[in-house]
Motif scaffolding. Structure first.
Motif, PDB file in Angstrom:
ATOM      1  N   ARG A 545       0.834  -1.218   0.000  1.00 33.60           N
ATOM      2  CA  ARG A 545       0.000   0.000   0.000  1.00 33.60           C
ATOM      3  C   ARG A 545       0.860   1.256   0.000  1.00 33.60           C
ATOM      4  N   LEU A 546       1.968   1.218   0.724  1.00 34.08           N
ATOM      5  CA  LEU A 546       2.851   2.384   0.765  1.00 34.08           C
ATOM      6  C   LEU A 546       3.487   2.646  -0.598  1.00 34.08           C
ATOM      7  N   LEU A 547       3.898   1.579  -1.296  1.00 35.22           N
ATOM      8  CA  LEU A 547       4.496   1.756  -2.625  1.00 35.22           C
ATOM      9  C   LEU A 547       3.464   2.274  -3.627  1.00 35.22           C
ATOM     10  N   GLU A 548       2.239   1.778  -3.547  1.00 33.71           N
ATOM     11  CA  GLU A 548       1.201   2.252  -4.455  1.00 33.71           C
ATOM     12  C   GLU A 548       0.880   3.720  -4.206  1.00 33.71           C
ATOM     13  N   LYS A 549       0.862   4.114  -2.960  1.00 39.10           N
ATOM     14  CA  LYS A 549       0.608   5.521  -2.636  1.00 39.10           C
ATOM     15  C   LYS A 549       1.733   6.409  -3.162  1.00 39.10           C
ATOM     16  N   ALA A 550       2.968   5.940  -3.067  1.00 39.17           N
ATOM     17  CA  ALA A 550       4.102   6.714  -3.582  1.00 39.17           C
ATOM     18  C   ALA A 550       4.014   6.879  -5.093  1.00 39.17           C
ATOM     19  N   LYS A 551       3.583   5.836  -5.792  1.00 38.67           N
ATOM     20  CA  LYS A 551       3.441   5.931  -7.244  1.00 38.67           C
ATOM     21  C   LYS A 551       2.362   6.921  -7.635  1.00 38.67           C
ATOM     22  N   ARG A 552       1.240   6.902  -6.899  1.00 37.71           N
ATOM     23  CA  ARG A 552       0.154   7.844  -7.205  1.00 37.71           C
ATOM     24  C   ARG A 552       0.586   9.283  -6.991  1.00 37.71           C
ATOM     25  N   GLN A 553       1.482   9.498  -6.061  1.00 39.73           N
ATOM     26  CA  GLN A 553       1.962  10.844  -5.788  1.00 39.73           C
ATOM     27  C   GLN A 553       3.124  11.256  -6.688  1.00 39.73           C
ATOM     28  N   GLY A 554       3.517  10.400  -7.631  1.00 38.12           N
ATOM     29  CA  GLY A 554       4.531  10.759  -8.615  1.00 38.12           C
ATOM     30  C   GLY A 554       5.955  10.385  -8.267  1.00 38.12           C
ATOM     31  N   PHE A 555       6.173   9.602  -7.225  1.00 36.60           N
ATOM     32  CA  PHE A 555       7.534   9.203  -6.892  1.00 36.60           C
ATOM     33  C   PHE A 555       8.022   8.124  -7.854  1.00 36.60           C
ATOM     34  N   GLN A 556       9.260   8.249  -8.266  1.00 38.30           N
ATOM     35  CA  GLN A 556       9.886   7.266  -9.127  1.00 38.30           C
ATOM     36  C   GLN A 556      10.627   6.252  -8.260  1.00 38.30           C
ATOM     37  N   LEU A 557      10.220   4.983  -8.382  1.00 34.10           N
ATOM     38  CA  LEU A 557      10.790   3.935  -7.554  1.00 34.10           C
ATOM     39  C   LEU A 557      11.940   3.253  -8.277  1.00 34.10           C
ATOM     40  N   ASN A 558      13.022   3.048  -7.568  1.00 33.59           N
ATOM     41  CA  ASN A 558      14.195   2.378  -8.128  1.00 33.59           C
ATOM     42  C   ASN A 558      14.033   0.878  -7.969  1.00 33.59           C
ATOM     43  N   THR A 559      13.841   0.179  -9.082  1.00 28.63           N
ATOM     44  CA  THR A 559      13.595  -1.264  -9.043  1.00 28.63           C
ATOM     45  C   THR A 559      14.871  -2.074  -9.149  1.00 28.63           C
ATOM     46  N   VAL A 560      16.022  -1.409  -9.244  1.00 32.54           N
ATOM     47  CA  VAL A 560      17.292  -2.134  -9.401  1.00 32.54           C
ATOM     48  C   VAL A 560      17.674  -2.779  -8.074  1.00 32.54           C
TER      49      VAL A 560
END
Length: 560
Positions: A545-560
């Motif tokens: 849920r925290l990662l989904e909220k960050a994506k909705r707010q425009g944060f770019q997640l580092n998947t490496v």
């Protein structure tokens, strides 16, 4: 040469309220008549005339081509006027307006000059009052009549629903060709201005709004804005506190949080001027000593709510004085007040019969004696917190006397036995919130007693208790009203208990299962799908849920 005339728009009638005029006359030449009222030249805080003069100068320059005669050239003085819709058309002779043509009248105190449509002379622009809505409207036609020569018939206003001899009343019409009358912010009633200022913070009121002009200064210091003070500036000094508190002698609420520069004498002096104070919060001000609290009861006898949490300097003597003088006290929070002991709590129980809320956290000097006194005298208590106090099983046996108790916190009390807790709580039928977290002795038999007796229980916290699936099944069978249950860190809970609880508790909205390691991820995924109305909390679900909220707010997640 004839002077350039203003448009007959009601928006241009600025000289009725402000010293700026379209003609280049000094303020001393403005006629002092009923038709041309003006403000005093010094009607401004810190200036010779209103700071909003700049905005009116611009209006006059655009309409008449002439500037303000007051010489206000400060580009920083800016006001935004408030527009009130009003549409006005020209009227005829039959509208009973006191207007005279310049050829037939000796009236020299003209508001504006206007080209007459009939006699081609400069005629006076005057105001008339509607007989229905009681508002004042400007008209431009002289006594010779209107352009059409036809009599103006009464018509119904589209806004107020009344018949006016005017083509539209002050409240406005649907005609977009007529401009709105401009009402300046400073002309609003003081109560309305204060209501608007109530949306500003304390710093905005004192450091910005009150410095604009005298009118704003008075509105910003309206006593109604200063009945509740919330102060949380670490650098606040005693003088700052005195100045703010002194604005309103009828201050009802004072919150002082994290103000580490205040002294005990400063607090005492400020409270001495607050006889009507009803709510006092002083939190996380550990620099304060006994001198800050000893006279609170004498100066503020109407206090009903007190919160001294995380303020270690509150002594027993001060609390006893407060209890003796403040008989209306209904809420008292003393979390982590290390100097408070049974002696002062007993005085509170005896002198404050209206007490409803009492909270302690990590108060080592609060023992069974305090609880016994509270149960004997304070029968109106509804909220009681004893988190990590020196309370034993013998003390909680007196809880059955608190028949109005709704919220009880017995968390982190290692000396309590399961049987004593079950017996004490089973005699509290009004209980709807119970916290037993970090109590290792709480087991399934205790839960069975609680679930069978407390039919109104809605919120139950059992983090790190010694319970199994059987305890959850007992809750599901007897506590159908349960809405919020936290069983985090209960290592013996399995898929069976979580599934049974979800199926039997139709009112359940939240189930916390963080670090319940025997509950599988497959079971959690199935429960989320089958019971979408329940919010399940696990470490994995909360992370997703925290990662989904960050994506909705425009944060770019580092998947490496």
């Amino acid at each position: 040469m004839r002077k350039r005339m203003l448009s007959p728009s009601p928006t241009t009638d600025l000289t009725r309220r402000y010293p700026c005029k379209s003609t280049k006359k000094s303020h001393g030449d403005v006629p002092n008549s009923d038709t041309t009222p003006t403000r005093k030249q010094n009607d401004c805080f810190g200036s010779n005339h209103l700071k909003e003069c700049r905005i009116f100068r611009k209006v006059l320059e655009e309409v008449s081509g002439e500037g303000c005669s007051t010489g206000c050239d400060n580009e920083d003085d800016k006001f935004v006027p408030i527009s009130v819709p009003s549409n006005v058309k020209r009227n005829s002779e039959e509208s009973a307006i006191d207007q005279t043509c310049c050829n037939d009248s000796d009236n020299k105190s003209k508001v504006f000059d206007q080209d007459c449509t009939k006699c081609e002379h400069d005629c006076q622009l005057t105001h008339a009052t509607s007989s229905n809505c009681g508002t004042e409207n400007p008209f431009t036609s002289c006594y010779l009549g209107s352009d059409t020569g036809e009599q103006q018939q009464p018509e119904t206003c589209s806004k107020c629903g009344t018949e006016n001899t005017f083509s539209s009343c002050y409240l406005g019409s649907d005609d977009e060709h007529h401009p709105a009358v401009t009402l300046h912010f400073n002309d609003l009633p003081i109560l309305l201005k204060s209501q608007i200022f109530s949306y500003l913070t304390m710093n905005e009121l004192l450091c910005t709004a009150s410095l604009v002009c005298k009118t704003w200064y008075e509105a910003a210091r309206e006593p109604g804005l200063w009945r509740r003070l919330h102060l949380d500036r670490p650098g606040m000094l005693d003088e700052d506190l005195w100045n703010v508190v002194g604005i309103n002698a009828n201050l009802s609420q004072l919150h002082v949080l994290d103000c580490r520069m205040l002294s005990g004498k400063g607090i005492a002096k400020a409270l001495a001027g607050c006889p009507a104070l009803k709510e006092l919060i002083i939190m996380r001000c550990n620099q304060l000593k006994a001198d800050a609290f000893c006279d609170i009861g004498e100066h503020c006898p109407l206090l009903a709510k007190i919160n001294f949490s995380n303020t270690n300097g509150v002594p027993d003597a001060a609390l006893e004085k407060i209890a003796s003088h403040c008989s209306h006290l209904s809420e008292l929070r003393l979390n982590r007040c290390s100097l408070i002991s049974d002696e002062s709590i007993t005085q509170v129980a005896r002198c404050c019969p209206k007490l409803k809320v009492l909270t302690f956290q990590e108060n080592k000097k609060v023992t069974d004696a305090s609880l016994q006194a509270l149960c004997a005298f304070s029968h109106n208590i509804e909220v009681l917190s004893l988190h990590k106090c020196s309370i034993t099983s013998q003390g909680i046996m007196h809880l059955h006397k608190l028949t109005k108790l709704r919220n009880l916190d017995l968390s982190n009390l290692s000396s309590l036995s399961s049987n004593s807790v079950g017996e004490a709580i089973s005699n509290l039928p009004q209980l709807d919130t119970l916290n037993l977290c970090l109590s290792k002795n709480i087991n399934d038999s205790c839960l069975h007693s609680i679930a069978a007796s407390c039919k109104k229980l809605k919120y139950l916290f059992l983090v790190s208790c010694n319970i199994t699936d059987e305890g959850l099944i007992s809750i599901g069978r007897h506590s159908r009203s349960i809405e919020h249950l936290d069983i985090g860190w209960c290592e013996d809970i399995t898929d069976r208990g979580a599934t049974a609880l979800s199926q039997m508790c139709s009112q359940l909205k939240y189930l916390g299962m963080v670090r319940c390691d025997q509950i599988t991820e497959g079971c959690v995924a199935r429960l989320v799908k089958e019971f979408p109305h329940i919010h399940y909390s696990t470490f994995l679900l909360d992370s997703q849920r925290l990662l989904e909220k960050a994506k909705r707010q425009g944060f770019q997640l580092n998947t490496v």
